[in-house]
Each structure stands twice: as C-alpha cells, then as structure tokens.
Design an enzyme around this catalytic site. Structure first.
Site, mmCIF file in Angstrom:
data_model
loop_
_atom_site.group_PDB
_atom_site.id
_atom_site.type_symbol
_atom_site.label_atom_id
_atom_site.label_comp_id
_atom_site.label_asym_id
_atom_site.label_seq_id
_atom_site.Cartn_x
_atom_site.Cartn_y
_atom_site.Cartn_z
ATOM 1 N N PHE A 1 -19.834 -25.430 30.103
ATOM 2 C CA PHE A 1 -19.445 -25.095 28.172
ATOM 3 C C PHE A 1 -21.547 -25.970 27.844
ATOM 4 C CE2 PHE A 1 -19.708 -26.692 23.953
ATOM 5 C CZ PHE A 1 -19.369 -25.107 23.527
ATOM 6 N N TYR B 1 -9.007 -29.360 18.592
ATOM 7 C CA TYR B 1 -9.094 -28.191 17.393
ATOM 8 C C TYR B 1 -8.511 -27.037 17.617
ATOM 9 C CZ TYR B 1 -13.856 -28.024 18.708
ATOM 10 O OH TYR B 1 -15.053 -28.445 19.578
ATOM 11 N N LYS B 2 -8.500 -27.028 19.079
ATOM 12 C CA LYS B 2 -8.407 -25.114 19.646
ATOM 13 C C LYS B 2 -6.794 -25.271 19.963
ATOM 14 C CE LYS B 2 -12.508 -25.924 22.430
ATOM 15 N NZ LYS B 2 -13.257 -24.221 21.668
ATOM 16 N N ARG C 1 -13.540 -13.005 23.993
ATOM 17 C CA ARG C 1 -12.719 -13.431 25.080
ATOM 18 C C ARG C 1 -11.451 -13.235 23.489
ATOM 19 N NH1 ARG C 1 -14.310 -19.508 25.139
ATOM 20 N NH2 ARG C 1 -14.721 -19.383 23.112
#
Length: 405
Positions: free
Chosen positions: A130, A232-233, A379
C-alpha cells in the site's frame, strides 16, 4: 445458469447462511439508492449499536465532562485494544492499543523497531505494498541513511515465501509487509516469513489493514514482533477511526517510539521534566486519544466475539468464491487478478478490465459500490457480517451491464 436459476441459488445461499442474522444489526439501506455494497474492504457499514454507543458517549461527555477521563476514557485505548486482540488478532492482553492513524502508528513502530537493531542497514519491503507503507519507509530510510531492499511482486499476486527469504539477509533490520495485499487480495504466509526474518536476526512489522476482521490472525503464536492496522474496514469503526498497534510483550521494555507525547509518559499528570516511557504497550501512545473515534468499532468486535473469527472467515471465503464464480458466468471478458486458491486469498477479489475506470461512476450512480484501483482494477470487497449473496449477485449483474455498454 438462467436468470431465475441465479436468483434461486443466491436466495438459497442467503437462507443457509449461519451469519445472516448479523445483517439486521447494521443500519438498513431501505429507502436509499444502495443496491449492492461491495466496498467493505475500504469502509465498513455502520452498525445500529455503534450509533447508540456514540450517543451514549456524548451523553457521558455532557454529564461527566472531564471526570470521564478518570472514570473510563484514559484506559479505553488499552481496554478496546485487549478486546480486539482477543477477538481478531490472536493476542493476549497488554500488547494492543488503539490510537492515531495507520500512517502515524506505522511510523512509530518502524522507527522504534529500527532502533532495536543498531548496525543493520536495510529495510525489506515490496514494490506493490500500500502506498502509505512505501512512502513512510522511504521517508524513514532518508532520515536514517538506510537502504530499502525491494521485493518485486506481480500485482495480481503478492510476496511469496521464497522471495522474502531471498531478500532478507544479515543486513536486514526490519521487514515490513502486508498480511493481505491491498490490490490483489493475496494472503501472505505470516508465520513462515516471520520465521525467515527471525532466523536472520531481523524484526518484522506486519500491516493488517486488509485482513483484520475477515481473516484469522495469530500474532502471538506466529511470534510477530509488531503489527498495525486500521479499524474502518471490516471492523466498521467509521471514517477515520483510529488504528491499532501491536507490540509483542518481549519487546516492550526496549521499544522507544519517536513521538514522545505526554500520554505515553510513565506518569502523564506529573508534568515533570524529561520523558520516561510508560510501562507496557501504553508507551506507544503519544497525545490525547480520539475517544469518540474509537467507540463505534466495539459493536463489531462484539459480533466477531459472538460469531467467532473462523465462522467469519468461512463466510468470507464463500462470498469471494461466489464472486469469482459469478465473474466467470457473467463477465467472460474480465480477468480475475486475485488468487483463485482461497487459502491464498484474503477477503476481496480484484477484477481487471480496460472499461472499469469509466464504468465506476456509472455503477456508483446506480447504487452499486465497488472501488477502483489503477490501472484497470475493480475491487469487490464483501464484508462477511453485513453482505449477502443476493446483494453480491445484484452487484456483479450491474458490472456486467456496464461493461457491455
């Protein structure tokens, strides 16, 4: 399959889903334009309990004011950290804390880890990690005069054990990799790669952003040194909710983080001269914790505790395999750029097609929400606790219609 066959199959899967009851614990989308939410790997849906918890926290703030720090708030980063550790990280208490963003915690842990390996000159990382991970480590290497040793990976795959072993040497101070690759969903072999690093005398920092809450994690038994991840995912902590940091117990006495704030001091209210780090994982804390920001995730931790992370993983595998099957059925011109073996795949699937960049805004406009990753990847990130099979089918159908335009 015919249209009716696909509908019946999706309905049967939803009826047989042992986690289906959890979907009602999230805010209803009835009356909204949402048709299919396939971006749980970027931002999880809010839970009903989270709204209630935040409202109660504001009431506590209003009624108790500064007394709330002594009554609960001061210890909240550690108490929630311990609960997260037990439910989703395979970590015994006293090793996990909540606070700061992933970027800030990554910097803290990496700098602290590097200070524990003086004389070593290299950081091992991969070329498709990332961007934050790469950027933070590039900056640290510049600060400290260290060399970055890059593992070149296929964007449709990830870091294999052999590639990691070849990159790690007696010059390696720290290895920084992701458990699940943000683009492809590749699931790294944390246990074996960590042992490779330790055999060479190096430390390891794992990024768990795309795995926590959807993939079983065993930080203690894997003997991981440090880990960081967002909330937060799949943990549904809300936009910008604070990240978590894990520091293995055996490293805590020697770990000195670089952002020495008053809340990480041994006695923060002494206000005395000089910085003396707190005992244990509290020393990772710098400034005043974002209390309201860490409230919402507790309801999702509750769900993971009740359901069990193995059941969550089983549902995640079923959903991603279903999406792959639907892609083959409905999207014949689309490439699947994710591992097909579920044992090597995390919780999302990436599809590649040259028309996806233009299709994304049209999909969003019709209430179908995946996300896009350049150059041409879409995605699909179903969240096991909140996503159903019929919803997933509706999303793939819409993608097929937009690709065929």
């Amino acid at each position: 399959m015919t249209v009716d066959d696909l509908d019946r199959d999706a309905a049967a899967r939803d009826a047989a889903d042992p986690l289906a009851r959890y979907r009602s614990l999230f805010h209803s989308t009835e009356g909204s334009d949402l048709v299919s939410y396939l971006d749980g790997n970027s931002l999880g849906r809010p839970t009903i309990a989270a709204t209630e918890a935040i409202t109660a926290a504001v009431a506590q703030w209003s009624g108790r004011l500064i007394r709330g720090w002594d009554e609960q708030w001061m210890d909240l980063p550690l108490t929630i950290g311990d609960r997260l550790g037990a439910a989703a990280l395979g970590a015994v208490p006293g090793q996990t804390t909540i606070g700061d963003s992933t970027t800030v915690l990554l910097y803290k842990l990496a700098r602290g880890a590097l200070a524990m390996r003086p004389g070593r000159t290299e950081i091992v990382l991969d070329s498709d990690n990332f961007p934050t991970d790469r950027y933070v480590l590039e900056g640290i290497a510049d600060e400290l005069g260290l060399h970055l040793r890059w593992i070149t990976v296929d964007p449709a795959s990830g870091v294999e054990v052999a590639a990691a072993r070849n990159a790690i040497t007696d010059r390696t101070a720290l290895v920084v990799l992701s458990h699940v690759a943000y683009r492809s969903g590749f699931l790294a072999d944390v246990d074996t790669i960590t042992r490779c690093a330790h055999d060479a005398g190096a430390l390891v920092l794992w990024d768990l952003c795309h795995s926590v809450g959807s993939v079983p994690i065993e930080l203690d038994s894997w003997q991981v040194d440090f880990a960081v991840g967002c909330t937060y995912k799949y943990l549904c902590g809300g936009p910008g909710s604070p990240a978590f940091a894990y520091v293995r117990t055996e490293h805590q006495d020697d770990f000195r983080q670089p952002i020495q704030g008053w809340m990480g001091r041994r006695d923060p209210f002494e206000m005395g001269p000089g910085y003396v780090p707190a005992d244990g994982v509290r020393r990772v804390v710098s400034g005043t914790p974002a209390i309201l920001g860490m409230i919402a995730m507790q309801s999702t931790i509750d769900m993971i505790e009740r359901a069990g992370i193995d059941a969550v993983r089983a549902k995640s595998v079923q959903l991603t395999e279903y999406l792959i099957d639907l892609t083959r059925e409905l999207l014949p011109g689309v490439a699947i750029s994710a591992p097909l073996d579920s044992g090597r795949r995390g919780g999302h699937v990436t599809l590649d097609h040259p028309g996806f960049r233009d299709a994304l805004p049209r999909l969003w406009a019709r209430g179908v929400i995946p996300d896009f990753r350049a150059p041409q990847g879409l995605r699909l990130g179903p969240s096991p606790l909140s996503t159903g099979f019929a919803e997933s089918l509706a999303g793939v159908r819409a993608i097929a219609e937009e690709v065929d335009r």
